[in-house]
Write a protein that holds these residues in place. Structure first.
Motif, PDB file in Angstrom:
ATOM      1  N   ARG A 271       0.819  -1.213   0.000  1.00  0.00           N
ATOM      2  CA  ARG A 271       0.000   0.000   0.000  1.00  0.00           C
ATOM      3  C   ARG A 271       0.850   1.259   0.000  1.00  0.00           C
ATOM      4  O   ARG A 271       0.462   2.287  -0.558  1.00  0.00           O
ATOM      5  CB  ARG A 271      -0.928   0.003   1.219  1.00  0.00           C
ATOM      6  N   ALA A 272       2.012   1.189   0.628  1.00  0.00           N
ATOM      7  CA  ALA A 272       2.879   2.362   0.721  1.00  0.00           C
ATOM      8  C   ALA A 272       3.356   2.829  -0.641  1.00  0.00           C
ATOM      9  O   ALA A 272       3.702   3.997  -0.819  1.00  0.00           O
ATOM     10  CB  ALA A 272       4.079   2.056   1.624  1.00  0.00           C
ATOM     11  N   ARG A 273       3.404   1.914  -1.619  1.00  0.00           N
ATOM     12  CA  ARG A 273       3.871   2.266  -2.962  1.00  0.00           C
ATOM     13  C   ARG A 273       2.728   2.647  -3.893  1.00  0.00           C
ATOM     14  O   ARG A 273       2.975   3.218  -4.956  1.00  0.00           O
ATOM     15  CB  ARG A 273       4.649   1.090  -3.568  1.00  0.00           C
ATOM     16  N   VAL A 274       1.503   2.317  -3.516  1.00  0.00           N
ATOM     17  CA  VAL A 274       0.358   2.567  -4.397  1.00  0.00           C
ATOM     18  C   VAL A 274      -0.417   3.809  -3.977  1.00  0.00           C
ATOM     19  O   VAL A 274      -0.708   4.686  -4.784  1.00  0.00           O
ATOM     20  CB  VAL A 274      -0.578   1.346  -4.428  1.00  0.00           C
ATOM     21  N   LEU A 275      -0.763   3.894  -2.683  1.00  0.00           N
ATOM     22  CA  LEU A 275      -1.527   5.036  -2.200  1.00  0.00           C
ATOM     23  C   LEU A 275      -0.666   6.299  -2.193  1.00  0.00           C
ATOM     24  O   LEU A 275       0.542   6.243  -1.983  1.00  0.00           O
ATOM     25  CB  LEU A 275      -2.057   4.761  -0.800  1.00  0.00           C
ATOM     26  N   THR A 276      -1.309   7.417  -2.402  1.00  0.00           N
ATOM     27  CA  THR A 276      -0.605   8.700  -2.471  1.00  0.00           C
ATOM     28  C   THR A 276      -1.128   9.652  -1.405  1.00  0.00           C
ATOM     29  O   THR A 276      -2.186   9.428  -0.804  1.00  0.00           O
ATOM     30  CB  THR A 276      -0.796   9.346  -3.845  1.00  0.00           C
TER      31      THR A 276
END
Length: 425
Positions: A271-276
């Motif tokens: 999630r840390a790489r996808v969510l902004t």
């Protein structure tokens, strides 16, 4: 091609295999489930409809047997749909044959294959220029174009090498360069990186995004890898058992899955790489105009129970922050100008991945300020919101109590009362 129209659209696509495929499609259209069809028929794609916008990377993702490879073969006319239509650049290609279909493939839609599909007896230069040769482009012109693309994909100096002398990653770059050299409106990529080693695969994914920044191609990318889909896609279509079960941005797929299948599919995504920041930000709790003065800022912080306020100028441009302690000092000294006493604050872009917010969030006692390209404050990311989003609860912190002020309200009340008493005398 009209840029306001879809680059490619699919409308009600069905693909069945077997002698009774047409009959099976009619049954599916009337509501029959796939598992209830006659065993002699395989329904590979069921009622697939979508539009791909010019310049976007549209990812079709699904496990083996979901129908994604069958779908892509209908998009370039390799397989005729049992029902439904495909339109490329405003031109319906369903039902096209012979010369007309070849022209569409040469000029409007090209493909990058999983296993490179290079011509082993041709050099890198000749492989890249092959599509232009088919179009009967003069040799000097097609080689000049091929050299430009070879340089763009990082293979300069390898023009005269044969495919057998290249690594797998380099061969895939040649395949990508060949498709790019054709300069078609739409680029289809069928599991294009799945045959590569993980490190090379990631490198190719990153290069594709770099090339997209430069070329702005319309790309339809087929993959079974969710992390790849999340990394590359502007939008993602998730397929299961021949049907598209959800279409959305990576953030939408991750935070609002359409059903349990999609939810289970995305549960292990990083999630840390996808969510902004833009996906999880909240409105700022305390916002004050720069010309409002320290007393107004102090009242706002007391009422909102926060230790600082974001100070904005005209057009919501972020000027800095004022803390409750600094505001008290200004009120006691009779100073009325906030602008000269603001503290600078680090800002983040709405497109910043949550992984990039760890350090600034730890280093800041305040919520992170999210600003656009013109430095306008569009939201904030409190630390509790960041942690909740990373834990899979993207809405858990919305509406949560703000951070308590560093100073008791009674202290602030005394300062404000003292300032008013001083003015009265």
């Amino acid at each position: 091609m009209n840029e306001t129209a879809a680059a490619l659209s699919a409308d009600g696509l069905f693909k069945g295999f077997g002698q009774r495929a047409q009959h099976a499609v009619r049954e599916l259209q009337q509501g029959t489930e796939r598992d209830d069809l006659d065993d002699s028929v395989t329904a590979a794609v069921i009622d697939a409809s979508f539009e791909v916008r010019p310049g976007e990377i549209f990812v079709v993702m699904g496990l083996s047997g979901s129908g994604k490879s069958t779908l892509i073969r209908m998009l370039n006319g390799l397989w005729e749909p049992t029902a439904g239509t495909v339109t490329v650049g405003g031109k319906q290609i369903t039902g096209m044959h012979g010369k007309a279909l070849r022209e569409v493939r040469e000029q409007h839609i090209s493909m990058v294959f999983q296993h490179f599909a290079l011509l082993p007896h041709r050099t890198v230069l000749d492989n890249v220029a092959y599509g232009l040769e088919i179009r009967k482009m003069p040799r000097a012109q097609r080689e000049e174009r091929a050299r430009e693309i070879i340089d763009l994909v990082g293979l300069k100096g390898w023009e005269r090498k044969f495919p057998g002398a290249l690594s797998g990653g380099m061969q895939q770059r040649v395949g990508l360069a060949r498709a790019l050299a054709a300069d078609t409106d739409v680029l289809l990529m069928d599991e294009a990186f799945s045959a590569l080693d993980p490190l090379i695969r990631r490198e190719m994914q990153e290069q594709l995004l770099e090339l997209q920044e430069t070329l702005g191609k319309t790309i339809i990318f087929i993959t079974h890898d969710l992390n790849e889909a999340m990394f590359l896609g502007d939008r993602i279509a998730v397929m299961r058992d021949g049907r598209i079960v959800q279409i959305g941005t990576p953030e939408e797929i991750l935070t609002d899955p359409a059903n349990d299948y999609v939810a289970q599919f995305v549960q292990d995504v990083d999630r840390a790489r996808v969510l902004t920041a833009g996906a999880v930000m909240e409105p700022p709790w305390a916002l004050v105009q720069v010309n409002a003065g320290p007393r107004a800022a102090l009242r706002l912080m007391r009422d909102s129970q926060v230790p600082a306020a974001f100070v904005i100028g005209r057009g919501r441009h972020l000027r800095g922050v004022i803390t409750d302690r600094d505001a008290i000092r200004l009120v006691r000294s009779g100073e009325t100008d906030l602008a000269a006493h603001l503290t600078a604050i680090a800002t983040v872009d709405p497109g910043s991945a949550l992984a990039d917010l760890y350090l600034p969030s730890v280093e800041s006692a305040l919520p992170l300020a999210v600003t656009d390209e013109e430095n306008r404050l569009v939201g904030v990311v409190p630390r509790v919101t960041l942690l909740a989003a990373l834990g899979g609860e993207t809405e858990a912190a919305v509406g949560a109590p703000p951070m308590m002020s560093a100073l008791p309200s009674t202290v602030i009340d005394q300062v404000l009362a003292g300032a008013e008493l001083k003015e009265a005398h």
